[in-house]
Design an enzyme around this catalytic site. Sequence first.
Site, short mmCIF file in Angstrom:
data_model
loop_
_atom_site.label_atom_id
_atom_site.label_comp_id
_atom_site.label_asym_id
_atom_site.label_seq_id
_atom_site.Cartn_x
_atom_site.Cartn_y
_atom_site.Cartn_z
N GLU A 277 0.88 -1.22 0.04
CA GLU A 277 0.03 0.02 -0.07
C GLU A 277 0.81 1.40 0.06
O GLU A 277 0.49 2.05 -0.76
CB GLU A 277 -0.86 0.02 1.10
CG GLU A 277 -1.97 -1.20 1.20
CD GLU A 277 -2.77 -1.21 -0.12
OE1 GLU A 277 -3.06 0.02 -0.59
OE2 GLU A 277 -3.40 -2.15 -0.31
N ASP B 290 3.71 -4.34 -5.57
CA ASP B 290 4.21 -5.49 -5.16
C ASP B 290 5.69 -5.50 -5.36
O ASP B 290 6.25 -5.89 -4.48
CB ASP B 290 3.65 -6.65 -6.03
CG ASP B 290 2.23 -7.11 -5.81
OD1 ASP B 290 1.67 -6.50 -4.72
OD2 ASP B 290 1.72 -7.80 -6.35
#
Length: 381
Positions: A242, A325
Amino acid sequence: MILLCGGIPFLWNLSGQISGRAGFGPEYEIVQSLVFLLLATLFSAVTGLPWSLYNTFVIEEKHGFNQQTLGFFFKDAIKKFVVTQCILLPVTSLLLYIIKIGGDYFFIYAWLFTLVVSLVLVTIYADYIAPLFDKFIPLPEGELKQQIEIMAKSIDFPLTKVYVVEGSKRSSHSNAYFYGFFKNKRIVLFDTLLEDYSALNKEPAEGEDSENEETNTYALLFPQNKKQGCKNEEVLAVLGHELGHWKLGHTVKNIIISQMNSFLCFFLFAVLIGRRELFAAFGFYDTQPTLIGLMIIFQFIFSPYNEVLSFCLTVLSRQFEFQADAFAKELGKAKDLYSALIKLNKDNLGFPVSDWIFSMWHYSHPPLLERLQALKDKKQQ
């Protein structure tokens, strides 16, 4: 059916009758527009209710996600409707007024107004609107909070507070997000994301109040969901993902794209609003209400464009997810993110295999197996 049966002009005429009885004649177009908007959203809420009930109490219930009682559901629905009207009606009235008095360049002022409104709503949502529906508590002092603060500091994320939201009262789905502008960022973790905090993992304590009994009963009825959520290391990996969105500027890029699209739409609205044939096609032969023009152009005329735009944004979103990611991987969280993604997919009953054409069009996040493959290094492959 609404279009074919003349539902929109019928509702507009009905709103005119209602506002007329209240002493507001045809010259009070904004008042009639607000009555129309109220009736339209009420109609939408009522007609959507059976589908929402089926989704919550049949589909979600069948797969063990629903945590709501019928009373909680209706109370929540009424609260959402009231809060929506409290925001929608004043904002719409001001927007219509700006369009009316804005002259030839009204589309610039209208766009600037919607920009300000969207930024204000983003700023106040988590502090003032979301707590009306869910309980937010500060994350207790401990190892997890300390590790979150260390990770945030390592990438210069201006973290001020970390909250846990009691999402388990509504659903057992998991989530996490951050919000705030400039030097005032906050992180929100759903309790269902945290293995140590999720109410679904706890046995009912003796003498516990009735408000918590529903959640604890769920944990007993569905023991296969015990130990839902992630360990601290996996939560940090999810947060690393995030925070990667923030560090890589994905949030700012999305805002810029959204506002560029908004400006374009208002510009095209200004070009098309004078075309009487557009109004006539939808049953308005004698009048050209501004709100109806907004509805016709934004909802129907722009429909093909919105489909193309939605696809482009989906493709971009998938790229952003891979990049986030990769950012978590650079933080040394690849292994933990790998296991966290598997756990979250399992907890949310996600199907790991997707048809590539369907997922390309519909999924804003890449399928699980693609994300796991991207997280592996060459030795692991």
